[in-house]
Every structure is written in C-alpha cells, then in structure tokens.
Write an enzyme that holds these catalytic residues in place. Structure first.
Site, PDB file in Angstrom:
ATOM      1  CB  SER A   1     -13.770  -6.614 -14.394  1.00 40.59           C
ATOM      2  OG  SER A   1     -13.486  -6.771 -12.867  1.00 40.59           O
TER       3      SER A   1
ATOM      4  CG  LEU B   1     -11.232  -0.971 -23.098  1.00 43.58           C
ATOM      5  CD1 LEU B   1     -11.442   0.409 -23.955  1.00 43.58           C
ATOM      6  CD2 LEU B   1      -9.767  -0.562 -22.551  1.00 43.58           C
TER       7      LEU B   1
ATOM      8  NE  ARG C   1      -3.112  -0.217  -4.995  1.00 41.71           N
ATOM      9  CZ  ARG C   1      -4.201  -0.876  -4.891  1.00 41.71           C
ATOM     10  NH1 ARG C   1      -4.136  -1.710  -3.922  1.00 41.71           N
ATOM     11  NH2 ARG C   1      -5.341  -0.140  -5.071  1.00 41.71           N
TER      12      ARG C   1
ATOM     13  CG  HIS D   1     -13.992  -1.814  -2.231  1.00 46.04           C
ATOM     14  ND1 HIS D   1     -14.127  -2.145  -3.606  1.00 46.04           N
ATOM     15  CD2 HIS D   1     -15.281  -2.452  -1.750  1.00 46.04           C
ATOM     16  CE1 HIS D   1     -14.835  -3.029  -3.921  1.00 46.04           C
ATOM     17  NE2 HIS D   1     -15.460  -3.239  -2.851  1.00 46.04           N
TER      18      HIS D   1
ATOM     19  CE1 TYR E   1      -3.168  -3.160   0.815  1.00 43.62           C
ATOM     20  CE2 TYR E   1      -4.027  -1.570  -0.299  1.00 43.62           C
ATOM     21  CZ  TYR E   1      -4.074  -2.819   0.141  1.00 43.62           C
ATOM     22  OH  TYR E   1      -4.992  -3.740  -0.300  1.00 43.62           O
TER      23      TYR E   1
HETATM   24  C1  BV8 Z   1     -17.515  -9.049   1.414  1.00 42.90           C
HETATM   25  C2  BV8 Z   1      -9.545  -2.578  -1.821  1.00 42.90           C
HETATM   26  C3  BV8 Z   1     -18.801 -10.026   2.969  1.00 42.90           C
HETATM   27  C4  BV8 Z   1      -8.353  -3.277  -1.710  1.00 42.90           C
HETATM   28  C5  BV8 Z   1     -11.114  -4.335  -2.849  1.00 42.90           C
HETATM   29  C6  BV8 Z   1     -20.701 -12.842  -3.187  1.00 42.90           C
HETATM   30  C7  BV8 Z   1     -21.487 -11.762  -2.266  1.00 42.90           C
HETATM   31  C8  BV8 Z   1     -20.504 -11.307  -1.308  1.00 42.90           C
HETATM   32  C9  BV8 Z   1     -19.040 -11.557  -1.154  1.00 42.90           C
HETATM   33  C10 BV8 Z   1     -18.586 -12.426  -2.277  1.00 42.90           C
HETATM   34  C11 BV8 Z   1     -19.500 -13.041  -3.041  1.00 42.90           C
HETATM   35  N1  BV8 Z   1     -18.589 -13.876  -3.628  1.00 42.90           N
HETATM   36  C12 BV8 Z   1     -17.374 -13.714  -3.383  1.00 42.90           C
HETATM   37  C13 BV8 Z   1     -17.540 -12.987  -2.291  1.00 42.90           C
HETATM   38  C14 BV8 Z   1     -16.058 -12.547  -1.622  1.00 42.90           C
HETATM   39  C15 BV8 Z   1     -15.476 -11.280  -2.274  1.00 42.90           C
HETATM   40  C16 BV8 Z   1     -15.352 -11.376  -3.926  1.00 42.90           C
HETATM   41  O1  BV8 Z   1     -16.213 -10.722  -4.409  1.00 42.90           O
HETATM   42  N2  BV8 Z   1     -14.308 -12.162  -4.285  1.00 42.90           N
HETATM   43  C17 BV8 Z   1     -14.251 -12.029  -5.687  1.00 42.90           C
HETATM   44  C18 BV8 Z   1     -12.894 -12.117  -6.367  1.00 42.90           C
HETATM   45  C19 BV8 Z   1     -14.904 -13.378  -6.367  1.00 42.90           C
HETATM   46  N3  BV8 Z   1     -15.873 -10.185  -1.754  1.00 42.90           N
HETATM   47  C20 BV8 Z   1     -15.382  -9.488  -0.696  1.00 42.90           C
HETATM   48  O2  BV8 Z   1     -14.566 -10.165   0.212  1.00 42.90           O
HETATM   49  C21 BV8 Z   1     -16.096  -8.248  -0.079  1.00 42.90           C
HETATM   50  N4  BV8 Z   1     -16.389  -8.558   1.151  1.00 42.90           N
HETATM   51  O3  BV8 Z   1     -18.487  -9.528   0.680  1.00 42.90           O
HETATM   52  O4  BV8 Z   1     -17.746  -9.263   2.702  1.00 42.90           O
HETATM   53  C22 BV8 Z   1     -19.074 -10.118   4.589  1.00 42.90           C
HETATM   54  C23 BV8 Z   1     -20.116 -10.084   4.923  1.00 42.90           C
HETATM   55  C24 BV8 Z   1     -20.395 -10.011   6.565  1.00 42.90           C
HETATM   56  C25 BV8 Z   1     -19.519  -9.667   7.331  1.00 42.90           C
HETATM   57  C26 BV8 Z   1     -18.330  -9.538   6.744  1.00 42.90           C
HETATM   58  C27 BV8 Z   1     -17.815  -9.592   5.427  1.00 42.90           C
HETATM   59  C28 BV8 Z   1     -14.995  -7.217  -0.177  1.00 42.90           C
HETATM   60  C29 BV8 Z   1     -14.479  -6.862  -1.511  1.00 42.90           C
HETATM   61  C30 BV8 Z   1     -13.741  -5.750  -1.521  1.00 42.90           C
HETATM   62  C31 BV8 Z   1     -12.189  -6.107  -1.504  1.00 42.90           C
HETATM   63  N5  BV8 Z   1     -11.137  -4.831  -1.503  1.00 42.90           N
HETATM   64  N6  BV8 Z   1     -10.400  -3.229  -3.026  1.00 42.90           N
HETATM   65  C32 BV8 Z   1      -7.403  -2.654  -2.678  1.00 42.90           C
HETATM   66  O5  BV8 Z   1      -7.949  -1.701  -3.642  1.00 42.90           O
HETATM   67  O6  BV8 Z   1      -6.050  -2.972  -2.559  1.00 42.90           O
HETATM   68  S1  BV8 Z   1     -11.501  -5.161  -4.404  1.00 42.90           S
HETATM   69  C33 BV8 Z   1     -10.844  -4.613  -5.629  1.00 42.90           C
HETATM   70  O7  BV8 Z   1     -11.340  -5.085  -6.695  1.00 42.90           O
HETATM   71  C34 BV8 Z   1     -10.602  -3.211  -5.982  1.00 42.90           C
HETATM   72  O8  BV8 Z   1     -11.502  -2.402  -5.163  1.00 42.90           O
HETATM   73  C35 BV8 Z   1     -11.365  -2.804  -7.281  1.00 42.90           C
HETATM   74  O9  BV8 Z   1     -11.873  -1.803  -7.252  1.00 42.90           O
HETATM   75  C36 BV8 Z   1     -12.337  -3.929  -7.278  1.00 42.90           C
HETATM   76  C37 BV8 Z   1     -13.048  -4.382  -8.414  1.00 42.90           C
HETATM   77  O10 BV8 Z   1     -12.185  -4.221  -9.546  1.00 42.90           O
HETATM   78  P1  BV8 Z   1     -12.382  -3.315 -10.626  1.00 42.90           P
HETATM   79  O11 BV8 Z   1     -12.521  -2.020 -10.233  1.00 42.90           O
HETATM   80  O12 BV8 Z   1     -13.520  -3.913 -11.297  1.00 42.90           O
HETATM   81  O13 BV8 Z   1     -10.906  -3.470 -11.550  1.00 42.90           O
HETATM   82  P2  BV8 Z   1     -10.819  -4.419 -12.486  1.00 42.90           P
HETATM   83  O14 BV8 Z   1      -9.402  -4.324 -12.735  1.00 42.90           O
HETATM   84  O15 BV8 Z   1     -11.184  -5.792 -12.064  1.00 42.90           O
HETATM   85  O16 BV8 Z   1     -11.619  -4.120 -13.681  1.00 42.90           O
HETATM   86  C38 BV8 Z   1     -11.209  -2.732 -14.622  1.00 42.90           C
HETATM   87  C39 BV8 Z   1     -12.160  -2.710 -15.675  1.00 42.90           C
HETATM   88  O17 BV8 Z   1     -12.239  -1.613 -16.491  1.00 42.90           O
HETATM   89  C40 BV8 Z   1     -12.233  -3.754 -16.790  1.00 42.90           C
HETATM   90  O18 BV8 Z   1     -13.343  -4.292 -17.283  1.00 42.90           O
HETATM   91  C41 BV8 Z   1     -11.427  -3.085 -17.933  1.00 42.90           C
HETATM   92  O19 BV8 Z   1     -12.035  -3.472 -19.192  1.00 42.90           O
HETATM   93  C42 BV8 Z   1     -12.133  -1.617 -17.848  1.00 42.90           C
HETATM   94  N7  BV8 Z   1     -11.011  -0.537 -18.222  1.00 42.90           N
HETATM   95  C43 BV8 Z   1      -9.857  -0.561 -18.340  1.00 42.90           C
HETATM   96  N8  BV8 Z   1      -9.351   0.548 -18.961  1.00 42.90           N
HETATM   97  C44 BV8 Z   1     -10.348   1.499 -19.242  1.00 42.90           C
HETATM   98  C45 BV8 Z   1     -11.587   0.544 -18.859  1.00 42.90           C
HETATM   99  N9  BV8 Z   1     -12.982   1.146 -19.113  1.00 42.90           N
HETATM  100  C46 BV8 Z   1     -13.042   2.243 -19.619  1.00 42.90           C
HETATM  101  N10 BV8 Z   1     -11.749   3.265 -19.889  1.00 42.90           N
HETATM  102  C47 BV8 Z   1     -10.547   2.695 -19.573  1.00 42.90           C
HETATM  103  N11 BV8 Z   1      -9.612   3.166 -20.172  1.00 42.90           N
END
Ligand code: BV8
Length: 246
Positions: free
Chosen positions: A190, A215, A69, A121, A66
């Site tokens: 995404s 995108l 970043r 987040h 962190y």
């Molecule tokens: C929780 C901070 C529950 C850290 C982050 C179902 C329900 C609930 C939870 C879950 C579930 N299934 C799974 C889970 C667990 C988990 C989860 O979702 N896992 C995934 C991997 C399957 N979720 C969690 O753990 C969450 N907590 O649900 O808690 C709970 C309940 C009770 C009590 C306690 C807890 C917490 C999730 C938060 C994690 N922290 N970030 C950090 O930043 O270091 S998540 C991380 O991913 C970032 O925050 C990021 O923002 C986030 C999502 O990613 P994106 O922003 O979408 O970025 P990505 O690169 O993926 O995509 C970029 C997109 O932009 C692409 O599509 C690309 O094409 C596009 N793009 C690129 N360039 C451009 C563009 N578009 C336009 N213009 C451009 N130029």
C-alpha cells in the site's frame, strides 16, 4: 497494459530487476494483509504489538500476537501462490539478476524457489537473542522463559522482526541494488510504510522505469511510470511471461 508501454518497461537483457513485495502478494495464499478492511491493523494496534516499547511493556501480549501468526503461517493450507512462483521463475529465466526485497515476514518466496531475497522487515520463523545477538530458526511458540539455543540464557528471545521505530535490515544492500537496477517492480504493497515506500522515488530520481502491480493504487502510485491493476496471482504471472518473451 498496452504492449508498447511494456516495451518501454523492458530492461536490457543482463540488467538487474528489483522487486519489492508486500502483504498483498501473500493474500491469496491465505495470509492477512495489514490495511485492507479486514486486515491485521483493524484487529490490533501497531502501538500494542509492533514496537519495541510494546514488547518491553507487555512481552506476553506481543509473543501471543506473533505466536498466532507463526502457527497460521505453518498451517497445512498455507502455500505459495502463482505470484510467488512467477517471481521464482523470473529469477531462473531472466538473462540478468533479479533481487526480491520483501516487507513480508512469511517464507512463501523461499518456498516458491526464490533465492536472491532480502527480508527487510525480518522473518516470522526466526528468533533473535537479546543477550548474544544470535538469530535462530524458530517454528514453535515463543515466550520469555524460553532459553536461547546458543547462549542458554532465558528472558532474551524476541521475534526476528523489525518493529516500527527500528531500522529495517540490509538497507545498504538494498540501496546499492536500487542504484543500479534497470527496472523497479512493486507488488502488493500500500506504500504506507517507510523507508520501503520511498524506494520508487529513489529509482524515479535516477530515471529508472518502475511499475506497480497492485489491486488498487498505492499511496505512491503517482511516482510509478506504469501500473497494472488486479490480483497478484493473475497479473504477476502474466507480467513475468511478457518480460521473458524475447
Ligand atoms: C524506520 C514487521 C528509522 C512487523 C513492519 C519516513 C522515513 C523513515 C521512517 C518513517 C518515515 N515516516 C514514518 C516513519 C516511521 C515508520 C513508518 O513508516 N510508519 C508509517 C506507519 C507512517 N517506519 C518505521 O518505523 C521503519 N523504521 O524507519 O526506522 C530508524 C532510523 C535510524 C535508526 C533506527 C530507526 C520500520 C518499518 C517496519 C515495521 N515493521 N512489519 C510485522 O509484520 O508484524 S511494517 C508492516 O507494514 C509489514 O511489514 C508490512 O509488510 C508493511 C507494509 O504493509 P504492506 O505490505 O504494504 O501491506 P498493506 O496491508 O498495507 O497493503 C497491502 C496492499 O496489497 C494493498 O495496497 C492492497 O490493495 C494490496 N492487495 C491486497 N490483496 C491483493 C493486493 N494486491 C494484489 N493482489 C491481491 N490479491
């Protein structure tokens, strides 16, 4: 997008627009996304740097991740791009409320002028004290031996960031906004991370129009009523122009 399609999207003047943003909106500002080919998760594993367990196991490594970043975000050449600025303009000029819910931990929405903003987040430029629960502005490197500005104790500071397995912030306020919004907009995400990725399904269940500006199609693309493909710095300003055209 055909003008007729946009007409279907245009909510009543005075209604609430909710905008979800992800790392894609900050990409053209010079910040890495997570899941693009060269993204953050192609360099480090979530399990090693973005869970509470990782922090307990190896706080030095998580702080280093962190700190790097945070230094990057504070770099001279990182600034809001036209997409962030367009959303700030939408908040100023839309005859209703606009709420930006960002998954991003950067401060580019604030720097662009957006004020109605939820960082679900967390925020890279804040610290949290595990002893007294204070949340502090934090713009320098962080380490375990540093002391909390409020309680003065060491070995308690962590980034004010929601890790995987932790509850995102202000979910009640977000749910209330999704319940009553006239339009749901998703930009630069995404659709991989829940609960944010599920917001479109919640609005769809209520019959609320939704549009994805990205995108490429996200994981949840089929749930949106409309899509606009392209780079955020180009498609977001054009979309806001269309929305504001009376
Ligand atoms: C929780 C901070 C529950 C850290 C982050 C179902 C329900 C609930 C939870 C879950 C579930 N299934 C799974 C889970 C667990 C988990 C989860 O979702 N896992 C995934 C991997 C399957 N979720 C969690 O753990 C969450 N907590 O649900 O808690 C709970 C309940 C009770 C009590 C306690 C807890 C917490 C999730 C938060 C994690 N922290 N970030 C950090 O930043 O270091 S998540 C991380 O991913 C970032 O925050 C990021 O923002 C986030 C999502 O990613 P994106 O922003 O979408 O970025 P990505 O690169 O993926 O995509 C970029 C997109 O932009 C692409 O599509 C690309 O094409 C596009 N793009 C690129 N360039 C451009 C563009 N578009 C336009 N213009 C451009 N130029």
């Amino acid at each position: 997008m055909r003008s007729s399609a946009l007409e279907e999207l245009r909510p009543d003047a005075g209604s609430l627009i909710v905008v979800l943003t992800g790392a894609g909106i900050s990409k053209e500002s010079g910040l890495d996304t997570f899941r693009d080919a060269d993204g953050i998760w192609s360099k480090v594993r979530i399990e090693d740097v973005a869970t509470y367990e990782a922090f307990v196991r190896d706080p030095r490594r998580v702080h280093a991740f962190y700190n790097e970043r945070r230094r990057g975000l504070l770099g001279a050449n990182i600034r809001p791009n036209a997409a962030h600025l367009a959303l700030a303009r939408l908040e100023r000029e839309w005859p209703g409320e606009v709420l930006v819910v960002t998954q991003n931990i950067d401060d580019l929405h604030e720097r662009a002028g957006t004020t109605k903003l939820i960082h679900m987040h967390g925020e890279l430029l804040k610290a949290e004290c595990e002893h007294c629960r204070s949340i502090l502005v934090w713009r320098e490197d962080m380490s375990r031996d540093m002391r909390c500005d409020v309680c003065g104790r060491a070995a308690g500071l962590r980034p004010h960031v929601v890790w995987f397995g932790e509850m995102p912030l202000e979910m009640d306020r977000i749910g209330e906004a999704l319940d009553r919004c006239g339009l749901f907009v998703s930009i630069g995400t995404s659709g991989n991370v829940y609960p944010a990725a599920g917001f479109v399904s919640e609005t769809r269940a209520r019959g609320t129009p939704s549009v994805e500006l990205n995108l490429e199609p996200s994981e949840g693309a089929s749930s949106f009523s409309h899509a606009i493909r392209g780079r955020a710095s180009e498609i977001v300003p054009a979309f806001v122009d269309d929305l504001l055209k009376r």
